[in-house]
Design an enzyme around this catalytic site. Sequence first.
Site, PDB file in Angstrom:
ATOM      1  N   MET A  35      13.048 -27.843  28.321  1.00  0.00           N
ATOM      2  CA  MET A  35      13.800 -29.009  27.838  1.00  0.00           C
ATOM      3  C   MET A  35      14.621 -29.590  28.978  1.00  0.00           C
ATOM      4  SD  MET A  35      15.185 -27.595  24.193  1.00  0.00           S
ATOM      5  CE  MET A  35      14.186 -26.523  23.157  1.00  0.00           C
ATOM      6  N   MET A  66       9.179 -30.359  26.736  1.00  0.00           N
ATOM      7  CA  MET A  66       9.966 -31.361  26.004  1.00  0.00           C
ATOM      8  C   MET A  66      10.761 -32.116  27.053  1.00  0.00           C
ATOM      9  SD  MET A  66      11.033 -28.899  22.853  1.00  0.00           S
ATOM     10  CE  MET A  66      10.523 -27.458  23.760  1.00  0.00           C
ATOM     11  N   MET A 135       4.957 -30.218  15.633  1.00  0.00           N
ATOM     12  CA  MET A 135       6.339 -29.748  15.452  1.00  0.00           C
ATOM     13  C   MET A 135       6.667 -29.724  13.968  1.00  0.00           C
ATOM     14  SD  MET A 135       7.398 -29.012  18.446  1.00  0.00           S
ATOM     15  CE  MET A 135       8.999 -28.452  17.857  1.00  0.00           C
ATOM     16  N   ASP A 173       5.055 -25.274  15.354  1.00  0.00           N
ATOM     17  CA  ASP A 173       6.255 -24.795  16.049  1.00  0.00           C
ATOM     18  C   ASP A 173       7.529 -25.256  15.345  1.00  0.00           C
ATOM     19  OD1 ASP A 173       8.166 -24.046  17.920  1.00  0.00           O
ATOM     20  OD2 ASP A 173       7.450 -25.395  19.504  1.00  0.00           O
TER      21      ASP A 173
HETATM   22  C1  DX5 Z   1      12.136 -26.113  19.286  1.00  0.00           C
HETATM   23  C2  DX5 Z   1      11.193 -25.241  20.078  1.00  0.00           C
HETATM   24  C3  DX5 Z   1      10.669 -24.080  19.303  1.00  0.00           C
HETATM   25  C4  DX5 Z   1      11.738 -23.171  18.744  1.00  0.00           C
HETATM   26  C5  DX5 Z   1      11.171 -22.242  17.721  1.00  0.00           C
HETATM   27  O1  DX5 Z   1      12.370 -27.293  19.969  1.00  0.00           O
HETATM   28  O2  DX5 Z   1      10.079 -25.991  20.508  1.00  0.00           O
HETATM   29  O3  DX5 Z   1       9.710 -23.371  20.052  1.00  0.00           O
HETATM   30  O4  DX5 Z   1      12.402 -22.462  19.721  1.00  0.00           O
HETATM   31  O5  DX5 Z   1      12.192 -21.406  17.252  1.00  0.00           O
HETATM   32  P1  DX5 Z   1      12.318 -21.058  15.705  1.00  0.00           P
HETATM   33  O6  DX5 Z   1      11.140 -20.235  15.338  1.00  0.00           O
HETATM   34  O7  DX5 Z   1      13.595 -20.303  15.638  1.00  0.00           O
HETATM   35  O8  DX5 Z   1      12.377 -22.357  14.951  1.00  0.00           O
HETATM   36 ZN    ZN Z   2       8.289 -24.943  21.337  1.00  0.00          ZN
END
Ligand code: DX5
Ligand code: ZN
Length: 214
Positions: A35, A66, A135, A173
């Site tokens: 990120m 991201m 997502m 995800d």
């Molecule tokens: C969110 C991430 C995910 C997240 C998943 O932006 O892309 O990979 O960390 O974590 P959980 O399973 O806790 O939602």
């Molecule tokens: Zn992710």
Amino acid sequence: MLIAPSLLSCDFSKFGEEIERMDKAGADYMHLDVMDGHFVPNLTFGAPVIKFVRPFTDKVFDVHLMISEPLKYIDDFCDAGADLITFHIESDSDPVETIEKIKARKVKAGVVLKPKTPAEAVFEYLDLVDMVLVMTVEPGFGGQSFMADMLPKIKAIREEIDRRGLDVLIEADGGIGAQNIALCREAGVDVAVAGTAVFKAENPKQAIEELKAL
Ligand code: DX5
Ligand code: ZN
């Protein structure tokens, strides 16, 4: 179902050991959330950190970008040892150029959709990619609630992949755990990312086994 623990929920003071621990616990992929504080309102780590932890496992490094302008950084993540790179279709890089750049490095390529982006947005790229990542939370943070209204979108993408006879994996995800992984499977998910469900479990090995069994 393949399980990809999201290292976003790990203890970063021992990132390498955490990866080893997930490897021993039976993780199929290591899901690495990159990120940039711009494309999403949070910052994590980049290619140099991934390079340092690469030697801790032989499992697939599933790098979820991201970030804005992913195309600019593809070589860095390939050099760091990514096996699979997914980038957001909503980002500002040209999707075809970005997919081609990843594939030219012999790394698997995938596109990611945020919750508000419709299934059809990835249809034109299905023939080019190895994976579509859907997502099931707004990207940026772990520990959010699973959005069940993403299931029809997953189904629509699965149907289109099957209709064309393509070999494209679907990954989901966000907020996935024992309470919803069966719904993901039914909708056509091949790879489930799980952060909280694995890292907050007392016994991650058992948690991964349970998720696979469901
Ligand atoms: C969110 C991430 C995910 C997240 C998943 O932006 O892309 O990979 O960390 O974590 P959980 O399973 O806790 O939602
Ligand atoms: Zn992710």
